[in-house]
Scaffold this motif. Structure first.
Motif, PDB file in Angstrom:
ATOM      1  N   ASP A  43       0.872  -1.177   0.000  1.00 30.64           N
ATOM      2  CA  ASP A  43       0.000   0.000   0.000  1.00 30.64           C
ATOM      3  C   ASP A  43       0.909   1.227   0.000  1.00 30.64           C
ATOM      4  OD1 ASP A  43      -2.070   1.820   0.239  1.00 30.64           O
ATOM      5  OD2 ASP A  43      -2.277   1.524   2.407  1.00 30.64           O
ATOM      6  N   LEU A  44       1.050   1.855  -1.160  1.00 23.09           N
ATOM      7  CA  LEU A  44       1.943   3.004  -1.337  1.00 23.09           C
ATOM      8  C   LEU A  44       1.119   4.179  -1.865  1.00 23.09           C
ATOM      9  CD1 LEU A  44       4.858   0.980  -2.914  1.00 23.09           C
ATOM     10  CD2 LEU A  44       4.818   1.991  -0.617  1.00 23.09           C
ATOM     11  N   PRO A  45       0.426   4.885  -0.993  1.00 23.46           N
ATOM     12  CA  PRO A  45      -0.540   5.892  -1.431  1.00 23.46           C
ATOM     13  C   PRO A  45       0.044   7.098  -2.153  1.00 23.46           C
ATOM     14  CG  PRO A  45      -0.266   5.969   0.945  1.00 23.46           C
ATOM     15  CD  PRO A  45       0.463   4.753   0.464  1.00 23.46           C
ATOM     16  N   LEU A  46       1.321   7.397  -1.982  1.00 19.47           N
ATOM     17  CA  LEU A  46       1.892   8.567  -2.643  1.00 19.47           C
ATOM     18  C   LEU A  46       2.455   8.256  -4.022  1.00 19.47           C
ATOM     19  CD1 LEU A  46       3.587  10.479   0.314  1.00 19.47           C
ATOM     20  CD2 LEU A  46       1.214  10.529  -0.491  1.00 19.47           C
ATOM     21  N   ASN A  47       2.509   6.997  -4.404  1.00 21.56           N
ATOM     22  CA  ASN A  47       2.931   6.626  -5.751  1.00 21.56           C
ATOM     23  C   ASN A  47       1.741   6.680  -6.690  1.00 21.56           C
ATOM     24  OD1 ASN A  47       5.109   5.099  -4.022  1.00 21.56           O
ATOM     25  ND2 ASN A  47       5.901   5.185  -6.108  1.00 21.56           N
ATOM     26  N   LEU A  48       1.933   7.228  -7.884  1.00 21.20           N
ATOM     27  CA  LEU A  48       0.875   7.247  -8.894  1.00 21.20           C
ATOM     28  C   LEU A  48       1.162   6.269 -10.021  1.00 21.20           C
ATOM     29  CD1 LEU A  48      -0.003  11.054  -9.114  1.00 21.20           C
ATOM     30  CD2 LEU A  48      -1.270   9.226  -7.974  1.00 21.20           C
ATOM     31  N   ASP A  49       2.365   6.282 -10.561  1.00 17.62           N
ATOM     32  CA  ASP A  49       2.724   5.415 -11.680  1.00 17.62           C
ATOM     33  C   ASP A  49       2.578   3.950 -11.280  1.00 17.62           C
ATOM     34  OD1 ASP A  49       3.721   4.871 -14.274  1.00 17.62           O
ATOM     35  OD2 ASP A  49       5.720   4.535 -13.434  1.00 17.62           O
ATOM     36  N   GLN A  50       1.930   3.162 -12.092  1.00 19.60           N
ATOM     37  CA  GLN A  50       1.699   1.733 -11.869  1.00 19.60           C
ATOM     38  C   GLN A  50       0.889   1.453 -10.599  1.00 19.60           C
ATOM     39  OE1 GLN A  50       5.231  -0.878 -12.424  1.00 19.60           O
ATOM     40  NE2 GLN A  50       6.368   1.033 -12.661  1.00 19.60           N
ATOM     41  N   ASN A  51       0.116   2.413 -10.128  1.00 20.55           N
ATOM     42  CA  ASN A  51      -0.515   2.270  -8.817  1.00 20.55           C
ATOM     43  C   ASN A  51      -1.993   2.655  -8.819  1.00 20.55           C
ATOM     44  OD1 ASN A  51      -0.184   1.464  -6.126  1.00 20.55           O
ATOM     45  ND2 ASN A  51       0.301   3.523  -5.439  1.00 20.55           N
ATOM     46  N   ARG A  52      -2.673   2.518  -9.939  1.00 20.90           N
ATOM     47  CA  ARG A  52      -4.094   2.880 -10.026  1.00 20.90           C
ATOM     48  C   ARG A  52      -4.976   2.104  -9.059  1.00 20.90           C
ATOM     49  NH1 ARG A  52      -5.689   6.154 -14.188  1.00 20.90           N
ATOM     50  NH2 ARG A  52      -4.138   6.489 -15.811  1.00 20.90           N
ATOM     51  N   HIS A  53      -4.529   0.934  -8.639  1.00 23.37           N
ATOM     52  CA  HIS A  53      -5.311   0.107  -7.728  1.00 23.37           C
ATOM     53  C   HIS A  53      -5.356   0.661  -6.305  1.00 23.37           C
ATOM     54  CE1 HIS A  53      -1.142  -1.292  -7.333  1.00 23.37           C
ATOM     55  NE2 HIS A  53      -1.466  -1.580  -6.086  1.00 23.37           N
ATOM     56  N   ASN A  54      -4.468   1.601  -5.988  1.00 25.26           N
ATOM     57  CA  ASN A  54      -4.419   2.138  -4.629  1.00 25.26           C
ATOM     58  C   ASN A  54      -5.634   3.021  -4.352  1.00 25.26           C
ATOM     59  OD1 ASN A  54      -3.496   4.223  -2.471  1.00 25.26           O
ATOM     60  ND2 ASN A  54      -2.064   2.514  -2.313  1.00 25.26           N
ATOM     61  N   ALA A  55      -6.195   2.907  -3.155  1.00 20.64           N
ATOM     62  CA  ALA A  55      -7.409   3.646  -2.781  1.00 20.64           C
ATOM     63  C   ALA A  55      -7.202   5.162  -2.806  1.00 20.64           C
ATOM     64  CB  ALA A  55      -7.870   3.206  -1.393  1.00 20.64           C
ATOM     65  N   PHE A  56      -5.990   5.643  -2.634  1.00 14.32           N
ATOM     66  CA  PHE A  56      -5.701   7.083  -2.591  1.00 14.32           C
ATOM     67  C   PHE A  56      -5.376   7.647  -3.975  1.00 14.32           C
ATOM     68  CE2 PHE A  56      -3.114  10.772  -0.946  1.00 14.32           C
ATOM     69  CZ  PHE A  56      -4.137  11.377  -0.237  1.00 14.32           C
ATOM     70  N   HIS A  57      -5.214   6.793  -4.970  1.00 17.03           N
ATOM     71  CA  HIS A  57      -4.765   7.209  -6.305  1.00 17.03           C
ATOM     72  C   HIS A  57      -5.657   8.289  -6.913  1.00 17.03           C
ATOM     73  CE1 HIS A  57      -4.022   6.987 -10.649  1.00 17.03           C
ATOM     74  NE2 HIS A  57      -2.797   6.594 -10.324  1.00 17.03           N
ATOM     75  N   ALA A  58      -6.959   8.073  -6.943  1.00 13.89           N
ATOM     76  CA  ALA A  58      -7.877   9.035  -7.575  1.00 13.89           C
ATOM     77  C   ALA A  58      -7.833  10.377  -6.858  1.00 13.89           C
ATOM     78  CB  ALA A  58      -9.301   8.485  -7.586  1.00 13.89           C
ATOM     79  N   ARG A  59      -7.807  10.368  -5.542  1.00 14.82           N
ATOM     80  CA  ARG A  59      -7.762  11.611  -4.752  1.00 14.82           C
ATOM     81  C   ARG A  59      -6.483  12.382  -5.041  1.00 14.82           C
ATOM     82  NH1 ARG A  59      -7.865  15.864  -2.231  1.00 14.82           N
ATOM     83  NH2 ARG A  59      -7.685  16.113   0.005  1.00 14.82           N
ATOM     84  N   LEU A  60      -5.352  11.699  -5.027  1.00 13.20           N
ATOM     85  CA  LEU A  60      -4.068  12.354  -5.264  1.00 13.20           C
ATOM     86  C   LEU A  60      -3.953  12.854  -6.704  1.00 13.20           C
ATOM     87  CD1 LEU A  60      -1.324  13.230  -4.261  1.00 13.20           C
ATOM     88  CD2 LEU A  60      -0.488  10.902  -4.672  1.00 13.20           C
ATOM     89  N   THR A  61      -4.402  12.076  -7.657  1.00  8.90           N
ATOM     90  CA  THR A  61      -4.384  12.488  -9.059  1.00  8.90           C
ATOM     91  C   THR A  61      -5.198  13.762  -9.249  1.00  8.90           C
ATOM     92  OG1 THR A  61      -4.076  10.212  -9.803  1.00  8.90           O
ATOM     93  CG2 THR A  61      -4.951  11.769 -11.415  1.00  8.90           C
ATOM     94  N   ALA A  62      -6.383  13.811  -8.664  1.00  6.93           N
ATOM     95  CA  ALA A  62      -7.246  14.996  -8.778  1.00  6.93           C
ATOM     96  C   ALA A  62      -6.616  16.207  -8.101  1.00  6.93           C
ATOM     97  CB  ALA A  62      -8.618  14.702  -8.175  1.00  6.93           C
ATOM     98  N   LEU A  63      -6.049  16.019  -6.932  1.00  5.51           N
ATOM     99  CA  LEU A  63      -5.419  17.125  -6.202  1.00  5.51           C
ATOM    100  C   LEU A  63      -4.269  17.724  -7.000  1.00  5.51           C
ATOM    101  CD1 LEU A  63      -5.390  18.651  -3.471  1.00  5.51           C
ATOM    102  CD2 LEU A  63      -3.723  16.960  -2.701  1.00  5.51           C
ATOM    103  N   ARG A  64      -3.432  16.880  -7.586  1.00  4.78           N
ATOM    104  CA  ARG A  64      -2.311  17.376  -8.385  1.00  4.78           C
ATOM    105  C   ARG A  64      -2.803  18.059  -9.652  1.00  4.78           C
ATOM    106  NH1 ARG A  64       2.866  13.510  -8.309  1.00  4.78           N
ATOM    107  NH2 ARG A  64       2.590  13.945 -10.509  1.00  4.78           N
ATOM    108  N   ALA A  65      -3.838  17.532 -10.272  1.00  9.20           N
ATOM    109  CA  ALA A  65      -4.397  18.158 -11.482  1.00  9.20           C
ATOM    110  C   ALA A  65      -4.983  19.533 -11.157  1.00  9.20           C
ATOM    111  CB  ALA A  65      -5.465  17.258 -12.095  1.00  9.20           C
TER     112      ALA A  65
END
Length: 181
Positions: A146-168
């Motif tokens: 469980d690596l919530p701060l990684n985005l690359d290769q990590n779409r399965h992580n529960a935090f991915h969508a939140r972090l992607t949106a925040l950075r966008a």
């Protein structure tokens, strides 16, 4: 498994130790893991592995001069343009991302980057493992941990969508503001 050396390391290194003369980080390829004594978001937990990175990136067309020491030190002292970890942390901490220079680069400006460096000095700790092909280990770690701060290769992580949106959102706001001088 290489992940246990990162999730439960024998030792974590602070910014002061990594940036000191006689830096303990080897100048070899490998994987590094970031732990934080304070979570950068209330949605995350402190004192656990939140991010892994590798150095060098896989570059089959040309050799890389990158290694663990250069990359870890850059994360501790660089800027958001050259460090996805710094970009992520700054966005989570609410720092304002801005266009700088010609307008193509995005950073947290001098004051924001200094604040982020100070936050990392207080809360970020790193460990590493040496490996001649770190990209092979990274894929396994991202699949198993469980690596919530990684985005690359990590779409399965529960935090991915939140972090992607925040950075966008931070990038979009930066593009709407004038270039910082």
């Amino acid at each position: 498994m290489p992940g246990s050396s990162l999730t439960a390391p024998k030792r974590l290194w602070t910014r002061a130790q990594v940036m000191a003369k006689g830096c303990p980080v080897p100048a070899v390829p490998g994987v590094y893991g970031w732990h934080f004594t304070a979570a950068p978001s209330s949605e995350l937990s402190a004192n656990q592995l939140l991010y892994v990175g590798i150095s060098p990136r896989r570059m089959p067309q040309r050799p890389s001069s990158q290694h663990l020491r250069k990359r870890i030190r850059y994360h501790y002292r660089g800027n958001a343009y050259g460090s996805t970890l710094r970009l992520t942390l700054g966005c989570l901490l609410g720092l304002e991302l801005r266009r700088v220079g010609s307008g193509a680069r995005l950073t947290f400006t001098q004051q924001g980057e200094a604040a982020l460096t100070e936050w990392m000095h207080e809360h970020a700790q790193v460990c590493w493992i040496e490996h001649p092909e770190p990209w092979m280990v990274e894929s396994v770690l991202l699949a198993e941990l469980d690596l919530p701060l990684n985005l690359d290769q990590n779409r399965h992580n529960a935090f991915h969508a939140r972090l992607t949106a925040l950075r966008a959102q931070a990038r979009q706001r930066a593009r709407e503001l004038p270039i910082a001088r």
